[in-house]
Design a protein around this motif. Structure first.
Motif, PDB file in Angstrom:
ATOM      1  N   PHE A 106      25.828   8.964 -11.356  1.00  0.00           N
ATOM      2  CA  PHE A 106      26.623   8.324 -12.471  1.00  0.00           C
ATOM      3  C   PHE A 106      25.444   7.294 -13.196  1.00  0.00           C
ATOM      4  O   PHE A 106      24.975   6.312 -12.634  1.00  0.00           O
ATOM      5  CB  PHE A 106      27.833   7.592 -11.658  1.00  0.00           C
ATOM      6  CG  PHE A 106      28.623   6.687 -12.637  1.00  0.00           C
ATOM      7  CD1 PHE A 106      29.237   7.417 -13.514  1.00  0.00           C
ATOM      8  CD2 PHE A 106      28.652   5.278 -12.747  1.00  0.00           C
ATOM      9  CE1 PHE A 106      30.254   6.703 -14.655  1.00  0.00           C
ATOM     10  CE2 PHE A 106      29.367   4.502 -13.693  1.00  0.00           C
ATOM     11  CZ  PHE A 106      30.406   5.351 -14.393  1.00  0.00           C
ATOM     12  N   ASP A 107      25.658   7.311 -14.568  1.00  0.00           N
ATOM     13  CA  ASP A 107      24.572   6.561 -15.091  1.00  0.00           C
ATOM     14  C   ASP A 107      25.039   5.364 -16.094  1.00  0.00           C
ATOM     15  O   ASP A 107      24.568   4.638 -16.608  1.00  0.00           O
ATOM     16  CB  ASP A 107      23.672   7.326 -16.310  1.00  0.00           C
ATOM     17  CG  ASP A 107      24.525   8.104 -17.357  1.00  0.00           C
ATOM     18  OD1 ASP A 107      25.836   7.704 -17.270  1.00  0.00           O
ATOM     19  OD2 ASP A 107      24.212   8.865 -18.084  1.00  0.00           O
ATOM     20  N   GLY A 108      26.591   5.176 -15.694  1.00  0.00           N
ATOM     21  CA  GLY A 108      27.452   3.888 -16.285  1.00  0.00           C
ATOM     22  C   GLY A 108      26.985   2.827 -15.489  1.00  0.00           C
ATOM     23  O   GLY A 108      26.400   2.905 -14.268  1.00  0.00           O
ATOM     24  N   PRO A 109      27.876   1.704 -15.741  1.00  0.00           N
ATOM     25  CA  PRO A 109      27.827   0.344 -15.141  1.00  0.00           C
ATOM     26  C   PRO A 109      28.275   0.747 -13.813  1.00  0.00           C
ATOM     27  O   PRO A 109      29.094   1.096 -13.334  1.00  0.00           O
ATOM     28  CB  PRO A 109      28.497  -0.500 -15.881  1.00  0.00           C
ATOM     29  CG  PRO A 109      28.513   0.095 -17.230  1.00  0.00           C
ATOM     30  CD  PRO A 109      28.475   1.514 -16.839  1.00  0.00           C
ATOM     31  N   ILE A 110      27.331   0.205 -12.718  1.00  0.00           N
ATOM     32  CA  ILE A 110      27.725   0.126 -11.185  1.00  0.00           C
ATOM     33  C   ILE A 110      27.846  -1.204 -10.728  1.00  0.00           C
ATOM     34  O   ILE A 110      26.405  -1.775 -10.750  1.00  0.00           O
ATOM     35  CB  ILE A 110      26.887   1.096 -10.494  1.00  0.00           C
ATOM     36  CG1 ILE A 110      26.855   2.713 -11.075  1.00  0.00           C
ATOM     37  CG2 ILE A 110      27.518   1.098  -9.131  1.00  0.00           C
ATOM     38  CD1 ILE A 110      26.063   3.515 -10.140  1.00  0.00           C
ATOM     39  N   HIS A 155      41.089   8.948 -13.619  1.00  0.00           N
ATOM     40  CA  HIS A 155      40.749   9.681 -14.932  1.00  0.00           C
ATOM     41  C   HIS A 155      40.658   8.559 -16.086  1.00  0.00           C
ATOM     42  O   HIS A 155      41.697   7.728 -16.289  1.00  0.00           O
ATOM     43  CB  HIS A 155      41.819  10.738 -15.312  1.00  0.00           C
ATOM     44  CG  HIS A 155      41.827  11.134 -16.653  1.00  0.00           C
ATOM     45  ND1 HIS A 155      40.733  12.119 -16.879  1.00  0.00           N
ATOM     46  CD2 HIS A 155      42.409  11.155 -17.722  1.00  0.00           C
ATOM     47  CE1 HIS A 155      40.896  12.611 -18.015  1.00  0.00           C
ATOM     48  NE2 HIS A 155      41.947  11.883 -18.691  1.00  0.00           N
ATOM     49  N   GLY A 156      39.564   8.225 -16.655  1.00  0.00           N
ATOM     50  CA  GLY A 156      39.525   7.329 -17.819  1.00  0.00           C
ATOM     51  C   GLY A 156      39.742   5.930 -17.691  1.00  0.00           C
ATOM     52  O   GLY A 156      40.095   5.192 -18.641  1.00  0.00           O
ATOM     53  N   VAL A 179      32.987  10.967  -8.674  1.00  0.00           N
ATOM     54  CA  VAL A 179      34.300  10.867  -9.141  1.00  0.00           C
ATOM     55  C   VAL A 179      34.238  10.178 -10.434  1.00  0.00           C
ATOM     56  O   VAL A 179      34.908  10.608 -11.579  1.00  0.00           O
ATOM     57  CB  VAL A 179      35.416  10.400  -8.108  1.00  0.00           C
ATOM     58  CG1 VAL A 179      36.621   9.870  -8.799  1.00  0.00           C
ATOM     59  CG2 VAL A 179      35.524  10.975  -6.892  1.00  0.00           C
ATOM     60  N   ALA A 180      33.492   9.017 -10.676  1.00  0.00           N
ATOM     61  CA  ALA A 180      33.462   8.312 -11.723  1.00  0.00           C
ATOM     62  C   ALA A 180      32.936   8.862 -12.817  1.00  0.00           C
ATOM     63  O   ALA A 180      33.415   8.915 -14.057  1.00  0.00           O
ATOM     64  CB  ALA A 180      32.426   6.898 -11.579  1.00  0.00           C
ATOM     65  N   ARG A 181      31.699   9.898 -12.694  1.00  0.00           N
ATOM     66  CA  ARG A 181      31.259  10.799 -13.644  1.00  0.00           C
ATOM     67  C   ARG A 181      32.214  11.689 -14.219  1.00  0.00           C
ATOM     68  O   ARG A 181      32.415  11.647 -15.340  1.00  0.00           O
ATOM     69  CB  ARG A 181      30.056  11.251 -13.262  1.00  0.00           C
ATOM     70  CG  ARG A 181      29.326  12.174 -14.305  1.00  0.00           C
ATOM     71  CD  ARG A 181      28.076  12.692 -13.884  1.00  0.00           C
ATOM     72  NE  ARG A 181      28.854  14.007 -13.129  1.00  0.00           N
ATOM     73  CZ  ARG A 181      28.485  14.408 -11.973  1.00  0.00           C
ATOM     74  NH1 ARG A 181      27.734  13.583 -11.148  1.00  0.00           N
ATOM     75  NH2 ARG A 181      28.835  15.617 -11.592  1.00  0.00           N
ATOM     76  N   GLU A 182      32.790  12.385 -13.407  1.00  0.00           N
ATOM     77  CA  GLU A 182      33.885  13.497 -14.016  1.00  0.00           C
ATOM     78  C   GLU A 182      34.936  13.140 -14.460  1.00  0.00           C
ATOM     79  O   GLU A 182      35.764  13.847 -15.173  1.00  0.00           O
ATOM     80  CB  GLU A 182      33.986  14.284 -12.756  1.00  0.00           C
ATOM     81  CG  GLU A 182      32.711  15.202 -12.279  1.00  0.00           C
ATOM     82  CD  GLU A 182      33.078  16.289 -11.079  1.00  0.00           C
ATOM     83  OE1 GLU A 182      34.104  16.277 -10.815  1.00  0.00           O
ATOM     84  OE2 GLU A 182      32.093  16.769 -10.622  1.00  0.00           O
ATOM     85  N   SER A 183      35.475  11.797 -14.097  1.00  0.00           N
ATOM     86  CA  SER A 183      36.782  11.146 -14.623  1.00  0.00           C
ATOM     87  C   SER A 183      36.437  10.353 -15.657  1.00  0.00           C
ATOM     88  O   SER A 183      37.518   9.795 -16.248  1.00  0.00           O
ATOM     89  CB  SER A 183      37.314  10.366 -13.319  1.00  0.00           C
ATOM     90  OG  SER A 183      37.637  11.052 -12.331  1.00  0.00           O
ATOM     91  N   GLY A 184      35.378  10.136 -16.375  1.00  0.00           N
ATOM     92  CA  GLY A 184      35.106   9.449 -17.637  1.00  0.00           C
ATOM     93  C   GLY A 184      35.415   7.844 -17.240  1.00  0.00           C
ATOM     94  O   GLY A 184      35.799   7.214 -18.294  1.00  0.00           O
ATOM     95  N   VAL A 185      34.908   7.286 -15.944  1.00  0.00           N
ATOM     96  CA  VAL A 185      35.142   5.914 -15.834  1.00  0.00           C
ATOM     97  C   VAL A 185      34.124   5.151 -16.321  1.00  0.00           C
ATOM     98  O   VAL A 185      33.098   5.569 -16.649  1.00  0.00           O
ATOM     99  CB  VAL A 185      34.853   5.952 -14.269  1.00  0.00           C
ATOM    100  CG1 VAL A 185      34.864   4.341 -13.823  1.00  0.00           C
ATOM    101  CG2 VAL A 185      36.227   6.567 -13.308  1.00  0.00           C
ATOM    102  N   LEU A 187      37.270   1.085 -11.811  1.00  0.00           N
ATOM    103  CA  LEU A 187      37.480   1.594 -10.603  1.00  0.00           C
ATOM    104  C   LEU A 187      36.788   1.281  -9.412  1.00  0.00           C
ATOM    105  O   LEU A 187      35.608   1.192  -9.271  1.00  0.00           O
ATOM    106  CB  LEU A 187      36.755   3.459 -10.875  1.00  0.00           C
ATOM    107  CG  LEU A 187      36.932   4.367  -9.417  1.00  0.00           C
ATOM    108  CD1 LEU A 187      38.459   4.385  -9.125  1.00  0.00           C
ATOM    109  CD2 LEU A 187      36.213   5.647  -9.594  1.00  0.00           C
ATOM    110  N   VAL A 188      37.531   0.724  -8.686  1.00  0.00           N
ATOM    111  CA  VAL A 188      37.336   0.210  -7.260  1.00  0.00           C
ATOM    112  C   VAL A 188      37.439   1.175  -6.239  1.00  0.00           C
ATOM    113  O   VAL A 188      38.618   1.805  -6.096  1.00  0.00           O
ATOM    114  CB  VAL A 188      38.226  -1.127  -7.188  1.00  0.00           C
ATOM    115  CG1 VAL A 188      37.664  -1.827  -5.847  1.00  0.00           C
ATOM    116  CG2 VAL A 188      38.117  -1.909  -8.413  1.00  0.00           C
ATOM    117  N   ILE A 189      36.589   1.567  -5.564  1.00  0.00           N
ATOM    118  CA  ILE A 189      36.804   2.747  -4.785  1.00  0.00           C
ATOM    119  C   ILE A 189      35.550   2.488  -3.543  1.00  0.00           C
ATOM    120  O   ILE A 189      34.643   2.038  -3.672  1.00  0.00           O
ATOM    121  CB  ILE A 189      36.247   4.183  -5.608  1.00  0.00           C
ATOM    122  CG1 ILE A 189      36.422   5.444  -4.684  1.00  0.00           C
ATOM    123  CG2 ILE A 189      34.718   3.972  -6.102  1.00  0.00           C
ATOM    124  CD1 ILE A 189      36.126   6.634  -5.698  1.00  0.00           C
TER     125      ILE A 189
END
Length: 306
Positions: A287-291, A222-223, A255-261, A227-229
């Motif tokens: 997820f459209d953030g940095p990966i 969460h937030g 998980v990353a999207r719904e958790s605001g990572v 996130l290392v997963i």
């Protein structure tokens, strides 16, 4: 310095290009080694890193690809006569395995290794059922995950603080040691800390390995800034992933999207897939953030503060 150094990204079976697990988190004065799998000592050497700065080791569970490097790391800490205590966190139910790994062979034990088994009250409802310890970098939290043996995920959360604004300090005539006094007391005469500073949210990171989807995966993530997963499987093998207690790349990204990572790091890839870009392609759909698709010996800087 705040960065993640990736030492190994394979799952159960290493490959020519991927070592067993190993991740070194450098967070100011706190240097945490997560899940030292077989070969971690050599990977540290290849990454140009020593064991001396390590302050603690976090083991998620006692499967070999996450813990068979522990004896070599502990013996190297002893060989190098690391001058400070090194705390080792691990599932309390795996005490027998820890004891075996701690003294797997004969050596001169010159290190101050502090065992810190992780357990949570089985009757307590989540998320109150958490193991917590304060570190120099903030609060280290462990939550149980869903795998074939006792497994924990970890989260490091820096406390919120305030950033002093030099122009406002000057406007109030506050300089030198008076600044420190204001920070400690929260007030200096008529001037309050809020008047000369702005809030600075603490940074956070989570480390989630070997688990099926469960509430605690989202609680840990969460937030967080980083996130290392694990993303052991692709969606085509989602049934197998659920059966053996693992995630797909798409699930990890969800998980990353719904958790605001803020920044997602995928790792722990099954050797059955020859094209690693497929993990990234699958994650991008969710997820459209940095990966970052983790590679051995890669250095990943912490995202800038919000």
């Amino acid at each position: 310095m705040r960065e993640l150094v990736v030492l190994g990204t394979a799952s159960q079976v290493p490959t020519r290009h991927r070592n067993h697990n190993g991740y070194l988190l450098r967070f100011d004065d706190e240097v945490i080694l997560f899940d030292p799998g077989e070969g971690t000592q050599r990977q540290l050497l290849l990454a140009g890193l020593a064991v001396t700065p390590i302050t603690r080791i976090c083991v998620t569970h006692f499967h070999g690809d996450h813990s068979l490097g522990l004896p070599g790391i502990l013996q190297r800490i002893s060989l190098d006569r690391v001058p400070h205590p090194v705390t080792v966190h691990y599932p309390a139910g795996g005490q027998e395995f820890y004891d075996r790994l701690r003294h797997a062979t004969s050596y001169w034990d010159n290190a101050d290794i502090v065992p810190s088994p992780v357990s949570v009250p089985s009757a307590a409802p989540a998320p109150s059922a958490a193991f917590e310890v304060e570190t120099s970098a903030g609060r280290l939290t462990a939550l149980p995950l869903r795998h074939s043996i006792e497994t924990y995920g970890y989260r490091l959360t820096e406390p919120d603080s305030r950033r002093m604004l030099p122009e406002l300090l000057r406007a109030h005539g506050i300089t030198g040691p008076a600044i420190g006094e204001l920070q400690r007391a929260g007030r200096l005469g008529p001037v309050t800390l809020d008047q000369v500073s702005v809030a600075r949210p603490g940074q956070s990171t989570a480390f989630v390995m070997d688990t099926g989807l469960c509430d605690n995966v989202f609680a840990l993530a969460h937030g967080v800034d980083l996130l290392v997963i694990e993303s052991t499987f692709l969606a085509e093998d989602a049934g197998l992933a659920a059966q053996v207690g693992h995630l797909t790349a798409g699930q990890a990204a969800t998980v990353a999207r719904e958790s605001g990572v803020r920044h997602l790091v995928l790792t722990h890839f099954s050797q059955r897939y020859q094209d690693p870009s497929r993990f990234l392609d699958e994650a991008r759909k969710e997820f459209d953030g940095p990966i970052t698709l983790a590679e051995d010996l890669q250095r990943i800087p912490f995202p800038a503060r919000r």
